[in-house]
Design an enzyme around this catalytic site. Structure first.
Site, PDB file in Angstrom:
ATOM      1  N   CYS A  57       0.690  -1.070  -0.358  1.00 62.46           N
ATOM      2  CA  CYS A  57       0.295  -0.155   0.152  1.00 62.46           C
ATOM      3  C   CYS A  57       0.828   1.151  -0.110  1.00 62.46           C
ATOM      4  O   CYS A  57       0.004   2.326  -0.424  1.00 62.46           O
ATOM      5  CB  CYS A  57      -1.108   0.314   1.619  1.00 62.46           C
ATOM      6  SG  CYS A  57      -1.770  -1.504   1.242  1.00 62.46           S
ATOM      7  N   ARG A 140      -7.916  -4.791  -3.291  1.00 57.71           N
ATOM      8  CA  ARG A 140      -7.588  -3.114  -3.949  1.00 57.71           C
ATOM      9  C   ARG A 140      -7.941  -2.981  -4.401  1.00 57.71           C
ATOM     10  O   ARG A 140      -8.210  -3.966  -5.739  1.00 57.71           O
ATOM     11  CB  ARG A 140      -5.598  -3.455  -4.323  1.00 57.71           C
ATOM     12  CG  ARG A 140      -5.260  -4.010  -3.524  1.00 57.71           C
ATOM     13  CD  ARG A 140      -3.616  -3.764  -3.951  1.00 57.71           C
ATOM     14  NE  ARG A 140      -3.105  -4.880  -2.733  1.00 57.71           N
ATOM     15  CZ  ARG A 140      -2.409  -3.826  -1.748  1.00 57.71           C
ATOM     16  NH1 ARG A 140      -2.378  -2.718  -1.438  1.00 57.71           N
ATOM     17  NH2 ARG A 140      -1.504  -4.583  -0.945  1.00 57.71           N
TER      18      ARG A 140
END
Ligand code: BEZ
Length: 243
Positions: A57, A140
């Site tokens: 991330c 995601r």
């Protein structure tokens, strides 16, 4: 898209391409937002990440933030989301700016809003929670939403796989090009490559097109005709600055 109430709980249907983006209010690192109303007139990429203070991330946020001006120039705003709280978001983004150097990027400031969603309500509404992958983290997810608030593209990645942000930029440019020129875009299309002319509705039109003397048009067969549009023409139509 129909949501259902089961045992007093709303069970959200997964949003689909062509649906109106589900409406929500949220607290973000840039203040409160009403979505998608606050973004009317702009394209938006609403994307989720699994968790703050995690490596994939972090690499994604640095990359996206470094490309923000490029997206903004294509009338596209970025909005992130995870099921972490606001103070975690603020601390993580400060750490990224102050401490992380990665692939030549440093001092990276994330100026786009990052939504806190500790109740997971927004993530659930948008189908970002996939219990087979994780019941506590969003996957995601990427939603590309047009200036009228319609979902135009949805892409999902699992927790372990960082996104390709050049591809997301290509998606935005391809959608905008399709709208602006009433065309489609072929495999691996990039601005400057030939575009696809929608298949002709009748035999007569298809034949006429096949026999067209227009040197910008190439027909591979009656159902597959392409047309040249140069990069400058595309980019000057869909971005603020000429390339
Ligand atoms: C990461 O961003 O590195 C990550 C987050 C959640 C699960 C696995 C990896």
């Amino acid at each position: 898209m129909e949501n259902q109430i089961i045992q007093n709980q709303t069970v959200y249907a997964m949003p689909r391409i062509g649906d109106k983006a589900p409406v929500f209010k949220a607290v973000t690192t840039q203040g409160d937002i009403n979505f998608p109303g606050d973004y009317s007139g702009s394209w938006v990429i609403l994307f989720s990440h699994p968790a703050d203070f995690t490596p994939v991330c972090t690499s994604e946020f640095m990359t996206f933030a470094a490309m923000e001006a490029q997206f903004n120039n294509a009338n596209t705003k970025l909005v992130g989301l995870s099921v972490d709280g606001l103070y975690s978001h603020i601390a993580w983004l400060r750490t990224i700016k102050e401490k992380i150097e990665y692939k030549g990027m440093k001092n990276i400031e994330v100026n786009f809003p990052l939504i806190e969603d500790i109740t997971m309500e927004i993530a659930t509404k948008y189908g970002m929670m996939m219990p087979g992958e994780s019941s506590t983290k969003a996957v995601r997810a990427v939603f590309v939403i047009d200036p009228q608030g319609i979902i135009r593209t949805i892409i999902y990645y699992p927790l372990s796989l960082g996104r390709n942000f050049d591809e997301l930029y290509r998606v935005v440019l391809a959608l905008q090009t399709a709208d602006a020129f009433s065309v489609a875009t072929p495999a691996d299309w990039r601005p400057g490559d030939d575009v696809i002319i929608p298949t002709a509705g009748s035999c007569g039109i298809a034949k006429e097109r096949m026999e067209s003397q227009d040197e910008n048009i190439t027909c591979h067969d009656w159902f597959f005709c392409t047309k040249k549009i140069d990069k400058e023409t595309v980019m000057s139509r869909i971005t603020k600055k000429q390339f």
